[in-house]
Design a protein around this motif. Structure first.
Motif, PDB file in Angstrom:
ATOM      1  N   PRO A  96      -2.741  -2.597  -1.099  1.00  0.00           N
ATOM      2  CA  PRO A  96      -3.080  -3.174  -2.407  1.00  0.00           C
ATOM      3  C   PRO A  96      -4.590  -3.300  -2.581  1.00  0.00           C
ATOM      4  N   VAL A  97      -5.026  -3.256  -3.818  1.00  0.00           N
ATOM      5  CA  VAL A  97      -6.442  -3.424  -4.151  1.00  0.00           C
ATOM      6  C   VAL A  97      -6.557  -4.598  -5.122  1.00  0.00           C
ATOM      7  N   HIS A  98      -7.442  -5.537  -4.819  1.00  0.00           N
ATOM      8  CA  HIS A  98      -7.612  -6.728  -5.644  1.00  0.00           C
ATOM      9  C   HIS A  98      -9.085  -6.935  -6.010  1.00  0.00           C
ATOM     10  N   ALA A 136      -7.273 -14.101  -6.832  1.00  0.00           N
ATOM     11  CA  ALA A 136      -7.111 -12.653  -6.721  1.00  0.00           C
ATOM     12  C   ALA A 136      -6.417 -12.083  -7.947  1.00  0.00           C
ATOM     13  N   ARG A 137      -6.879 -10.916  -8.383  1.00  0.00           N
ATOM     14  CA  ARG A 137      -6.240 -10.165  -9.460  1.00  0.00           C
ATOM     15  C   ARG A 137      -5.964  -8.753  -8.945  1.00  0.00           C
ATOM     16  N   ARG A 138      -4.688  -8.400  -8.831  1.00  0.00           N
ATOM     17  CA  ARG A 138      -4.346  -7.078  -8.321  1.00  0.00           C
ATOM     18  C   ARG A 138      -4.645  -6.016  -9.367  1.00  0.00           C
ATOM     19  N   ILE A 139      -5.327  -4.937  -8.934  1.00  0.00           N
ATOM     20  CA  ILE A 139      -5.679  -3.872  -9.873  1.00  0.00           C
ATOM     21  C   ILE A 139      -5.056  -2.534  -9.485  1.00  0.00           C
ATOM     22  N   GLY A 140      -4.283  -2.511  -8.426  1.00  0.00           N
ATOM     23  CA  GLY A 140      -3.637  -1.261  -8.043  1.00  0.00           C
ATOM     24  C   GLY A 140      -3.444  -1.148  -6.554  1.00  0.00           C
ATOM     25  N   GLU A 141      -3.326   0.070  -6.094  1.00  0.00           N
ATOM     26  CA  GLU A 141      -3.146   0.325  -4.670  1.00  0.00           C
ATOM     27  C   GLU A 141      -3.758   1.672  -4.321  1.00  0.00           C
ATOM     28  N   THR A 142      -3.983   1.865  -3.040  1.00  0.00           N
ATOM     29  CA  THR A 142      -4.528   3.141  -2.568  1.00  0.00           C
ATOM     30  C   THR A 142      -3.767   3.558  -1.312  1.00  0.00           C
ATOM     31  N   GLY A 143      -3.406   4.834  -1.247  1.00  0.00           N
ATOM     32  CA  GLY A 143      -2.612   5.319  -0.134  1.00  0.00           C
ATOM     33  C   GLY A 143      -3.458   5.779   1.040  1.00  0.00           C
ATOM     34  N   TRP A 144      -2.758   6.142   2.102  1.00  0.00           N
ATOM     35  CA  TRP A 144      -3.396   6.674   3.300  1.00  0.00           C
ATOM     36  C   TRP A 144      -3.314   8.199   3.299  1.00  0.00           C
ATOM     37  N   ALA A 192     -20.743  -2.306   1.330  1.00  0.00           N
ATOM     38  CA  ALA A 192     -20.751  -2.394   2.791  1.00  0.00           C
ATOM     39  C   ALA A 192     -19.340  -2.182   3.310  1.00  0.00           C
ATOM     40  N   ASP A 193     -19.220  -1.487   4.440  1.00  0.00           N
ATOM     41  CA  ASP A 193     -17.914  -1.238   5.048  1.00  0.00           C
ATOM     42  C   ASP A 193     -17.529  -2.361   6.012  1.00  0.00           C
ATOM     43  N   TYR A 194     -17.728  -3.576   5.576  1.00  0.00           N
ATOM     44  CA  TYR A 194     -17.255  -4.748   6.312  1.00  0.00           C
ATOM     45  C   TYR A 194     -16.994  -5.849   5.286  1.00  0.00           C
ATOM     46  N   VAL A 195     -16.230  -6.848   5.676  1.00  0.00           N
ATOM     47  CA  VAL A 195     -15.864  -7.916   4.752  1.00  0.00           C
ATOM     48  C   VAL A 195     -17.032  -8.889   4.620  1.00  0.00           C
ATOM     49  N   VAL A 196     -17.517  -9.066   3.406  1.00  0.00           N
ATOM     50  CA  VAL A 196     -18.604 -10.000   3.115  1.00  0.00           C
ATOM     51  C   VAL A 196     -18.005 -11.355   2.755  1.00  0.00           C
ATOM     52  N   ASP A 197     -18.483 -12.413   3.388  1.00  0.00           N
ATOM     53  CA  ASP A 197     -18.009 -13.757   3.091  1.00  0.00           C
ATOM     54  C   ASP A 197     -18.523 -14.176   1.717  1.00  0.00           C
ATOM     55  N   LEU A 198     -17.592 -14.375   0.774  1.00  0.00           N
ATOM     56  CA  LEU A 198     -17.989 -14.654  -0.602  1.00  0.00           C
ATOM     57  C   LEU A 198     -18.685 -16.009  -0.732  1.00  0.00           C
ATOM     58  N   ILE A 199     -18.162 -17.017  -0.039  1.00  0.00           N
ATOM     59  CA  ILE A 199     -18.722 -18.357  -0.165  1.00  0.00           C
ATOM     60  C   ILE A 199     -20.109 -18.423   0.469  1.00  0.00           C
ATOM     61  N   ASP A 215     -20.054 -13.409  -6.363  1.00  0.00           N
ATOM     62  CA  ASP A 215     -19.239 -13.796  -7.513  1.00  0.00           C
ATOM     63  C   ASP A 215     -17.869 -13.127  -7.493  1.00  0.00           C
ATOM     64  N   VAL A 216     -17.825 -11.849  -7.136  1.00  0.00           N
ATOM     65  CA  VAL A 216     -16.548 -11.129  -7.148  1.00  0.00           C
ATOM     66  C   VAL A 216     -16.628  -9.978  -6.160  1.00  0.00           C
ATOM     67  N   ALA A 217     -15.491  -9.661  -5.545  1.00  0.00           N
ATOM     68  CA  ALA A 217     -15.427  -8.576  -4.571  1.00  0.00           C
ATOM     69  C   ALA A 217     -14.203  -7.718  -4.844  1.00  0.00           C
ATOM     70  N   VAL A 218     -14.322  -6.436  -4.513  1.00  0.00           N
ATOM     71  CA  VAL A 218     -13.163  -5.543  -4.492  1.00  0.00           C
ATOM     72  C   VAL A 218     -12.654  -5.544  -3.062  1.00  0.00           C
ATOM     73  N   ARG A 219     -11.413  -5.972  -2.874  1.00  0.00           N
ATOM     74  CA  ARG A 219     -10.834  -6.039  -1.535  1.00  0.00           C
ATOM     75  C   ARG A 219      -9.635  -5.094  -1.436  1.00  0.00           C
ATOM     76  N   VAL A 220      -9.673  -4.246  -0.414  1.00  0.00           N
ATOM     77  CA  VAL A 220      -8.580  -3.316  -0.154  1.00  0.00           C
ATOM     78  C   VAL A 220      -7.799  -3.820   1.048  1.00  0.00           C
ATOM     79  N   GLY A 221      -6.498  -3.985   0.898  1.00  0.00           N
ATOM     80  CA  GLY A 221      -5.663  -4.468   1.989  1.00  0.00           C
ATOM     81  C   GLY A 221      -4.971  -5.763   1.627  1.00  0.00           C
ATOM     82  N   ARG A 222      -4.101  -6.200   2.499  1.00  0.00           N
ATOM     83  CA  ARG A 222      -3.360  -7.439   2.262  1.00  0.00           C
ATOM     84  C   ARG A 222      -4.272  -8.632   2.474  1.00  0.00           C
ATOM     85  N   LEU A 223      -4.262  -9.534   1.528  1.00  0.00           N
ATOM     86  CA  LEU A 223      -5.204 -10.643   1.532  1.00  0.00           C
ATOM     87  C   LEU A 223      -4.704 -11.791   2.404  1.00  0.00           C
ATOM     88  N   PRO A 224      -5.579 -12.376   3.202  1.00  0.00           N
ATOM     89  CA  PRO A 224      -5.201 -13.593   3.924  1.00  0.00           C
ATOM     90  C   PRO A 224      -5.125 -14.760   2.948  1.00  0.00           C
TER      91      PRO A 224
END
Length: 301
Positions: free
Chosen positions: A266-268, A155-163, A128-135, A140-149
């Motif tokens: 960043p991608v986590h 969180a485990r950082r796995i890389g980054e993606t450019g614009w 989905a192209d929106y943030v899903v509330d994990l709780i 169980d786990v999500a791929v999150r792109v962007g700076r985390l609040p």
């Protein structure tokens, strides 16, 4: 009264915002939901919820009780998983979420490879192209792109993606190729409303960093929609590199202003904290993380 069942019913109502939402989520008749919560309140000798016509409001007692109820149910679920063997061998079901494009192009192939290695684990992927509330959604786990609040998630950082700013060959032939970000003022633009800020695009880094206001000819809330508009010669679009990769590789879109790109995102992999991490989740993270990291590195960030 089954107190654990009553606690689950209470939390479903609180998380859903209404007794009706709890009824739908639990597959339980609405009068039963109301009765279970009333029985819990009678057992405690205090009111937990104020029921209005539009929403539920926690009383002072409820505000203190609900977090404790979450901890109790969390510990019960941990004990059940331990007894069922989830801490001895990877087994059970995982719910995983990612954006539509990332889920299709990168996550799903890795998940399929994971399933081949771990036959006792089942995985549901929600893209989905929106943030899903994990709780709230028991993810169980999500791929999150962007700076985390600062959310308390692990969180485990796995890389980054450019614009990438890009447009179709036909559009550029007709309207010309922008040489600077400021040139975009004379171009039709396409806004991805699912990313913020949608109508101010950042460019450059350090002392050269700046934002450029754009006027969208088309705006959409999914990557597929804005990519389709760009391929259809509607204007200039700004995407994350993994979103644009397929269209660029097929020659449908041409990258622009590459020397003016802002810092990559960043991608986590993120998941809720737990005293004991089930083997199924640990195995999934250890399997998926290096493979997604390689995919992002091969993409060039």
């Amino acid at each position: 009264m089954d107190r654990f069942d009553a606690l689950r019913t209470l939390l479903a109502a609180v998380d859903g915002g209404s007794l009706s939402a709890a009824s739908r989520r639990l597959g339980m008749p609405l009068p039963t939901v109301s009765r279970k919560i009333s029985e819990l309140e009678a057992h405690l000798g205090t009111q937990l919820l104020i029921r209005t016509s539009r929403k539920l409001v926690l009383t002072e007692a409820g505000q203190g009780f609900v977090p404790a109820a979450r901890r109790v149910l969390g510990e019960l679920e941990e004990a059940e998983r331990a007894a069922a063997g989830e801490y001895r061998t990877p087994s059970g079901e995982l719910l995983v979420t990612a954006s539509l494009r990332f889920g299709k192009a990168y996550l799903t192939p890795v998940v399929l490879a994971f399933l081949a290695e771990y036959p006792q684990v089942n995985v549901r992927v929600i893209a989905a192209d929106y943030v899903v509330d994990l709780i709230e959604n028991h993810v169980d786990v999500a791929v999150r792109v962007g700076r985390l609040p600062d959310s308390g998630l692990v969180a485990r950082r796995i890389g980054e993606t450019g614009w990438v700013v890009c447009a179709s060959p036909a559009y550029l032939e007709q309207r010309g190729t922008p040489q600077t970000p400021e040139d975009l003022a004379a171009h039709d633009c396409i806004a991805f409303e699912g990313l913020q800020p949608a109508r101010h695009w950042p460019f450059g880094v350090g002392a050269d960093a700046r934002t450029i206001a754009i006027k969208p000819r088309f705006a959409g809330n999914t990557a597929d929609a804005v990519i389709a508009a760009a391929v259809a010669d509607m204007g200039v679009v700004r995407l994350l590199s993994y979103q644009a990769a397929e269209a660029i590789s097929h020659g449908q879109l041409i990258p622009l202003l590459a020397d003016q790109s802002p810092d990559p995102m960043p991608v986590h992999l993120v998941h809720p904290p737990a005293q004991l991490v089930p083997l199924k989740l640990r195995a999934f993270l250890d399997f998926v993380a290096p493979r997604l990291k390689t995919a992002l590195r091969d993409l060039g960030g």
